[in-house]
Design a protein around this motif. Structure first.
Motif, PDB file in Angstrom:
ATOM      1  N   UNK A   1       0.832  -1.177   0.000  1.00 12.22           N
ATOM      2  CA  UNK A   1       0.000   0.000   0.000  1.00 12.22           C
ATOM      3  C   UNK A   1       0.884   1.250   0.000  1.00 12.22           C
ATOM      4  N   UNK A   2       0.541   2.203  -0.831  1.00 13.40           N
ATOM      5  CA  UNK A   2       1.314   3.436  -0.944  1.00 13.40           C
ATOM      6  C   UNK A   2       1.055   4.347   0.247  1.00 13.40           C
ATOM      7  N   UNK A   3       2.098   5.058   0.680  1.00 13.59           N
ATOM      8  CA  UNK A   3       1.887   6.047   1.727  1.00 13.59           C
ATOM      9  C   UNK A   3       1.516   7.372   1.061  1.00 13.59           C
ATOM     10  N   UNK A   4       0.704   8.149   1.758  1.00 14.35           N
ATOM     11  CA  UNK A   4       0.253   9.419   1.216  1.00 14.35           C
ATOM     12  C   UNK A   4       1.240  10.521   1.590  1.00 14.35           C
ATOM     13  N   UNK A   5       1.570  11.314   0.586  1.00 18.93           N
ATOM     14  CA  UNK A   5       2.473  12.448   0.737  1.00 18.93           C
ATOM     15  C   UNK A   5       1.746  13.682   0.201  1.00 18.93           C
ATOM     16  N   UNK A   6       1.717  14.745   0.980  1.00 18.72           N
ATOM     17  CA  UNK A   6       1.143  16.000   0.518  1.00 18.72           C
ATOM     18  C   UNK A   6       2.268  16.856  -0.030  1.00 18.72           C
ATOM     19  N   UNK A   7       2.136  17.299  -1.262  1.00 16.79           N
ATOM     20  CA  UNK A   7       3.128  18.177  -1.878  1.00 16.79           C
ATOM     21  C   UNK A   7       2.463  19.488  -2.246  1.00 16.79           C
ATOM     22  N   UNK A   8       2.959  20.551  -1.670  1.00 15.81           N
ATOM     23  CA  UNK A   8       2.456  21.855  -2.076  1.00 15.81           C
ATOM     24  C   UNK A   8       2.914  22.143  -3.502  1.00 15.81           C
ATOM     25  N   UNK A   9       2.252  23.096  -4.130  1.00 14.33           N
ATOM     26  CA  UNK A   9       2.597  23.459  -5.494  1.00 14.33           C
ATOM     27  C   UNK A   9       4.070  23.825  -5.582  1.00 14.33           C
ATOM     28  N   UNK A  10       4.777  23.265  -6.542  1.00  9.99           N
ATOM     29  CA  UNK A  10       6.192  23.524  -6.732  1.00  9.99           C
ATOM     30  C   UNK A  10       7.107  22.625  -5.927  1.00  9.99           C
ATOM     31  N   UNK A  11       6.537  21.713  -5.111  1.00  7.51           N
ATOM     32  CA  UNK A  11       7.358  20.858  -4.248  1.00  7.51           C
ATOM     33  C   UNK A  11       7.443  19.413  -4.739  1.00  7.51           C
ATOM     34  N   UNK A  12       6.810  19.116  -5.858  1.00  9.15           N
ATOM     35  CA  UNK A  12       6.826  17.751  -6.388  1.00  9.15           C
ATOM     36  C   UNK A  12       8.111  17.530  -7.190  1.00  9.15           C
ATOM     37  N   UNK A  13       9.029  16.776  -6.622  1.00  9.95           N
ATOM     38  CA  UNK A  13      10.331  16.546  -7.252  1.00  9.95           C
ATOM     39  C   UNK A  13      10.265  15.379  -8.223  1.00  9.95           C
ATOM     40  N   UNK A  14      11.314  15.231  -9.020  1.00 15.46           N
ATOM     41  CA  UNK A  14      11.404  14.090  -9.950  1.00 15.46           C
ATOM     42  C   UNK A  14      11.407  12.775  -9.179  1.00 15.46           C
ATOM     43  N   UNK A  15      12.101  12.734  -8.055  1.00 14.76           N
ATOM     44  CA  UNK A  15      12.154  11.500  -7.255  1.00 14.76           C
ATOM     45  C   UNK A  15      10.757  11.120  -6.768  1.00 14.76           C
ATOM     46  N   UNK A  16       9.967  12.099  -6.330  1.00 18.13           N
ATOM     47  CA  UNK A  16       8.606  11.807  -5.887  1.00 18.13           C
ATOM     48  C   UNK A  16       7.721  11.379  -7.051  1.00 18.13           C
ATOM     49  N   UNK A  17       7.931  11.988  -8.221  1.00 21.61           N
ATOM     50  CA  UNK A  17       7.170  11.557  -9.408  1.00 21.61           C
ATOM     51  C   UNK A  17       7.462  10.087  -9.730  1.00 21.61           C
ATOM     52  N   UNK A  18       8.735   9.706  -9.643  1.00 24.34           N
ATOM     53  CA  UNK A  18       9.095   8.304  -9.922  1.00 24.34           C
ATOM     54  C   UNK A  18       8.472   7.362  -8.890  1.00 24.34           C
ATOM     55  N   UNK A  19       8.503   7.754  -7.620  1.00 23.61           N
ATOM     56  CA  UNK A  19       7.896   6.926  -6.579  1.00 23.61           C
ATOM     57  C   UNK A  19       6.385   6.814  -6.760  1.00 23.61           C
ATOM     58  N   UNK A  20       5.765   7.898  -7.215  1.00 23.14           N
ATOM     59  CA  UNK A  20       4.320   7.852  -7.495  1.00 23.14           C
ATOM     60  C   UNK A  20       4.047   6.884  -8.646  1.00 23.14           C
ATOM     61  N   UNK A  21       4.857   6.969  -9.693  1.00 26.21           N
ATOM     62  CA  UNK A  21       4.673   6.073 -10.846  1.00 26.21           C
ATOM     63  C   UNK A  21       4.892   4.614 -10.469  1.00 26.21           C
ATOM     64  N   UNK A  22       5.778   4.352  -9.511  1.00 24.50           N
ATOM     65  CA  UNK A  22       6.043   2.974  -9.081  1.00 24.50           C
ATOM     66  C   UNK A  22       4.971   2.466  -8.119  1.00 24.50           C
ATOM     67  N   UNK A  23       4.111   3.367  -7.640  1.00 19.31           N
ATOM     68  CA  UNK A  23       3.065   2.980  -6.703  1.00 19.31           C
ATOM     69  C   UNK A  23       3.499   3.019  -5.251  1.00 19.31           C
ATOM     70  N   UNK A  24       4.700   3.517  -4.971  1.00 17.20           N
ATOM     71  CA  UNK A  24       5.199   3.585  -3.593  1.00 17.20           C
ATOM     72  C   UNK A  24       4.557   4.697  -2.778  1.00 17.20           C
ATOM     73  N   UNK A  25       4.177   5.785  -3.457  1.00 21.77           N
ATOM     74  CA  UNK A  25       3.536   6.903  -2.768  1.00 21.77           C
ATOM     75  C   UNK A  25       2.305   7.347  -3.546  1.00 21.77           C
TER      76      UNK A  25
END
Length: 141
Positions: A1-25
């Motif tokens: 199960x993915x953990x939820x991360x709140x990202x304010x506008x402008x705070x979504x990094x490439x690493x977080x995008x990759x983790x989102x795509x992998x289903x980790x977050x």
């Protein structure tokens, strides 16, 4: 199960995008998420074109922590408090922001909410460790 991360506008990094795509977050809010209704929004916060707010009026009551969040950040920081409250209300484990006022008060917010606060650049390594340690099977809650 993915953990939820709140990202304010402008705070979504490439690493977080990759983790989102992998289903980790699961990313809540941020640059690429649909806009969310803040839990204690007032009509003036919603930027509505029509006069009726989405949902029921009870949807705007806010969490039990909103007033304490607002007092922690300062009464002039209402919109920031709304974002922190939204993250907590949605079960986010981390809050990623560049806002210096939130980051200066992160210890108090973390103590109150049990939700970690990170700067997207300065705290990226610590954030990635936190996500890895929070993953199912990591042996940590």
């Amino acid at each position: 199960m993915a953990i939820k991360i709140y990202c304010e506008q402008g705070a979504l990094t490439q690493a977080l995008r990759r983790l989102r795509e992998s289903g980790s977050v699961e990313i809540v809010a941020g640059d690429e998420s649909p806009p969310a209704v803040l839990p204690t929004s007032e009509i003036r916060d919603l930027n509505l074109v029509r006069s009726e707010p989405p949902g029921a009026l009870a949807d705007y009551s806010g969490s039990t922590h909103f007033e304490t969040i607002l007092m922690t950040l300062g009464f002039t920081r209402r919109r920031e408090a709304l974002h922190v409250d939204l993250a907590w209300s949605n079960g986010c484990r981390a809050f990623v922001t560049q806002d210096p006022d939130i980051l200066r008060r992160r210890s108090r917010l973390e103590e109150l909410l049990g939700m970690r606060c990170f700067h997207p650049a300065r705290d990226e390594a610590e954030l990635l460790r936190f996500i890895a340690d929070s993953a199912p099977g990591s042996g940590r809650p």
